[in-house]
Design a protein around this motif. Sequence first.
Motif, PDB file in Angstrom:
ATOM      1  N   ASP A 195      28.422 -76.922 106.731  1.00  0.00           N
ATOM      2  CA  ASP A 195      28.553 -75.621 106.076  1.00  0.00           C
ATOM      3  C   ASP A 195      28.844 -75.823 104.594  1.00  0.00           C
ATOM      4  N   PRO A 196      28.433 -74.851 103.741  1.00  0.00           N
ATOM      5  CA  PRO A 196      28.788 -74.946 102.323  1.00  0.00           C
ATOM      6  C   PRO A 196      30.309 -74.885 102.154  1.00  0.00           C
ATOM      7  N   LEU A 197      30.805 -75.477 101.063  1.00  0.00           N
ATOM      8  CA  LEU A 197      32.248 -75.399 100.791  1.00  0.00           C
ATOM      9  C   LEU A 197      32.613 -73.985 100.320  1.00  0.00           C
ATOM     10  N   LEU A 198      31.760 -73.429  99.469  1.00  0.00           N
ATOM     11  CA  LEU A 198      31.993 -72.054  98.975  1.00  0.00           C
ATOM     12  C   LEU A 198      30.762 -71.213  99.275  1.00  0.00           C
ATOM     13  N   GLU A 199      30.983 -70.050  99.836  1.00  0.00           N
ATOM     14  CA  GLU A 199      29.860 -69.179 100.197  1.00  0.00           C
ATOM     15  C   GLU A 199      30.163 -67.755  99.724  1.00  0.00           C
ATOM     16  N   ILE A 200      29.318 -67.281  98.816  1.00  0.00           N
ATOM     17  CA  ILE A 200      29.494 -65.930  98.272  1.00  0.00           C
ATOM     18  C   ILE A 200      28.340 -65.079  98.783  1.00  0.00           C
ATOM     19  N   GLU A 201      28.687 -63.931  99.373  1.00  0.00           N
ATOM     20  CA  GLU A 201      27.636 -63.056  99.891  1.00  0.00           C
ATOM     21  C   GLU A 201      27.810 -61.643  99.372  1.00  0.00           C
ATOM     22  N   ASP A 202      26.758 -61.149  98.728  1.00  0.00           N
ATOM     23  CA  ASP A 202      26.676 -59.759  98.290  1.00  0.00           C
ATOM     24  C   ASP A 202      27.922 -59.336  97.505  1.00  0.00           C
ATOM     25  N   LEU A 203      28.256 -60.116  96.497  1.00  0.00           N
ATOM     26  CA  LEU A 203      29.461 -59.858  95.697  1.00  0.00           C
ATOM     27  C   LEU A 203      29.194 -58.758  94.667  1.00  0.00           C
ATOM     28  N   ASN A 204      30.042 -57.733  94.717  1.00  0.00           N
ATOM     29  CA  ASN A 204      29.957 -56.625  93.758  1.00  0.00           C
ATOM     30  C   ASN A 204      31.321 -56.415  93.115  1.00  0.00           C
ATOM     31  N   VAL A 205      31.319 -56.311  91.775  1.00  0.00           N
ATOM     32  CA  VAL A 205      32.561 -56.020  91.053  1.00  0.00           C
ATOM     33  C   VAL A 205      32.301 -54.840  90.127  1.00  0.00           C
ATOM     34  N   TYR A 206      33.252 -53.913  90.137  1.00  0.00           N
ATOM     35  CA  TYR A 206      33.174 -52.742  89.252  1.00  0.00           C
ATOM     36  C   TYR A 206      34.380 -52.743  88.333  1.00  0.00           C
ATOM     37  N   TYR A 207      34.147 -52.456  87.048  1.00  0.00           N
ATOM     38  CA  TYR A 207      35.248 -52.150  86.142  1.00  0.00           C
ATOM     39  C   TYR A 207      35.115 -50.657  85.850  1.00  0.00           C
ATOM     40  N   GLY A 208      35.875 -49.824  86.518  1.00  0.00           N
ATOM     41  CA  GLY A 208      35.653 -48.384  86.404  1.00  0.00           C
ATOM     42  C   GLY A 208      34.253 -48.070  86.884  1.00  0.00           C
ATOM     43  N   LYS A 209      33.460 -47.428  86.026  1.00  0.00           N
ATOM     44  CA  LYS A 209      32.092 -47.070  86.437  1.00  0.00           C
ATOM     45  C   LYS A 209      31.094 -48.182  86.143  1.00  0.00           C
ATOM     46  N   SER A 210      31.565 -49.190  85.409  1.00  0.00           N
ATOM     47  CA  SER A 210      30.635 -50.257  85.035  1.00  0.00           C
ATOM     48  C   SER A 210      30.483 -51.273  86.181  1.00  0.00           C
ATOM     49  N   HIS A 211      29.231 -51.524  86.550  1.00  0.00           N
ATOM     50  CA  HIS A 211      28.924 -52.391  87.694  1.00  0.00           C
ATOM     51  C   HIS A 211      28.669 -53.806  87.148  1.00  0.00           C
ATOM     52  N   ALA A 212      29.715 -54.643  87.121  1.00  0.00           N
ATOM     53  CA  ALA A 212      29.634 -55.922  86.408  1.00  0.00           C
ATOM     54  C   ALA A 212      28.939 -57.010  87.215  1.00  0.00           C
ATOM     55  N   LEU A 213      29.082 -57.012  88.536  1.00  0.00           N
ATOM     56  CA  LEU A 213      28.354 -57.968  89.386  1.00  0.00           C
ATOM     57  C   LEU A 213      27.649 -57.184  90.482  1.00  0.00           C
ATOM     58  N   LYS A 214      26.348 -57.441  90.626  1.00  0.00           N
ATOM     59  CA  LYS A 214      25.513 -56.599  91.490  1.00  0.00           C
ATOM     60  C   LYS A 214      24.893 -57.409  92.617  1.00  0.00           C
ATOM     61  N   GLY A 215      25.631 -57.564  93.690  1.00  0.00           N
ATOM     62  CA  GLY A 215      25.063 -58.200  94.874  1.00  0.00           C
ATOM     63  C   GLY A 215      24.766 -59.680  94.696  1.00  0.00           C
ATOM     64  N   VAL A 216      25.719 -60.395  94.119  1.00  0.00           N
ATOM     65  CA  VAL A 216      25.519 -61.833  93.886  1.00  0.00           C
ATOM     66  C   VAL A 216      25.786 -62.626  95.169  1.00  0.00           C
ATOM     67  N   SER A 217      24.856 -63.495  95.522  1.00  0.00           N
ATOM     68  CA  SER A 217      25.041 -64.399  96.667  1.00  0.00           C
ATOM     69  C   SER A 217      24.681 -65.815  96.235  1.00  0.00           C
ATOM     70  N   LEU A 218      25.518 -66.761  96.601  1.00  0.00           N
ATOM     71  CA  LEU A 218      25.180 -68.173  96.377  1.00  0.00           C
ATOM     72  C   LEU A 218      26.109 -69.029  97.224  1.00  0.00           C
ATOM     73  N   SER A 219      25.696 -70.271  97.432  1.00  0.00           N
ATOM     74  CA  SER A 219      26.578 -71.165  98.184  1.00  0.00           C
ATOM     75  C   SER A 219      26.602 -72.532  97.508  1.00  0.00           C
ATOM     76  N   ILE A 220      27.753 -73.175  97.609  1.00  0.00           N
ATOM     77  CA  ILE A 220      27.958 -74.459  96.931  1.00  0.00           C
ATOM     78  C   ILE A 220      28.379 -75.491  97.966  1.00  0.00           C
ATOM     79  N   ASP A 221      27.669 -76.603  97.986  1.00  0.00           N
ATOM     80  CA  ASP A 221      27.963 -77.654  98.961  1.00  0.00           C
ATOM     81  C   ASP A 221      29.067 -78.571  98.454  1.00  0.00           C
ATOM     82  N   GLU A 222      29.744 -79.179  99.403  1.00  0.00           N
ATOM     83  CA  GLU A 222      30.800 -80.132  99.048  1.00  0.00           C
ATOM     84  C   GLU A 222      30.203 -81.269  98.214  1.00  0.00           C
TER      85      GLU A 222
END
Length: 238
Positions: free
Chosen positions: A3-30
């Motif tokens: 399995d990957p060491l770090l796995e990010i799926e569909d990451l979304n971050v909002y600062y108020g109304k501003s959509h700073a990260l829009k569905g970011v997915s990635l994985s990082i192997d050991e």
Amino acid sequence: MTDPLLEIEDLNVYYGKSHALKGVSLSIDEGEIYGVIGPNGAGKTTMLNAIAGFVDYDGSIRYDGTDLATVSPQEIVREGLIYCTEDRDLFPYFSVHENLLMGAQFRNDRDAVQADLDMVYDLFPRLDERREQEAETMSGGEQQMLAVGRALMSDPDMLMLDEPTLGLAPVIIQDISDALERLSDQGLTILLAEQNSTFALRHAERLSLIETGEIELAGTSEEFHGNEYVREAYVGVH
Ligand code: ATP
């Protein structure tokens, strides 16, 4: 396949109304160096802040099997995921040596701490020469080395570096480069966020390009080198 060491799926971050990260997915192997490149304001720091537990997010971030939304930033550090922020966050009036020891404050394996101190001084001889110097009087490049050194004193399994080359002279960038290669050879997993695409492409095995909060391209460094858009828009700028 492990399995990957770090796995990010569909990451979304909002600062108020501003959509700073829009569905970011990635994985990082050991053991790999993974690069995240993109222009100013693209969302690289926001991604690292989300992983470290500093900002709220939607989506999932798993590290070594743990859902990071369920643990505190301190616990994330204890799990071995260490973040070197762009600001470096050194203790300005502490000496180089004291700053390094602060990185080991949650450890009680004293012999291993001493061995890691020796390793850091060996990795960055400039720090060795300046053990008693106050952090705030160090040059930008020396402070960057100290920030990386202090992170290493936490005995990380994975290191997140935000813009480690920002504002540094080429000769210092080379020192940071050499250190990254040595750490990678020792098996450390590294997430490298950089506007300096040339530097990231030199070190990372795989990368993602983020623009305005979205991953525009993901692939190996060979694929990035061969990509006309990346070459024209990002490589050779630095
Ligand atoms: P840089 O290389 O300049 O640090 P970056 O790719 O790391 O850029 P971020 O710092 O993550 O980008 O910023 C992404 C977007 O989110 C930008 O538009 C930024 O202005 C915005 N942003 C970042 N932090 C905050 C905050 N605390 N409040 C509101 N907006 C923010």
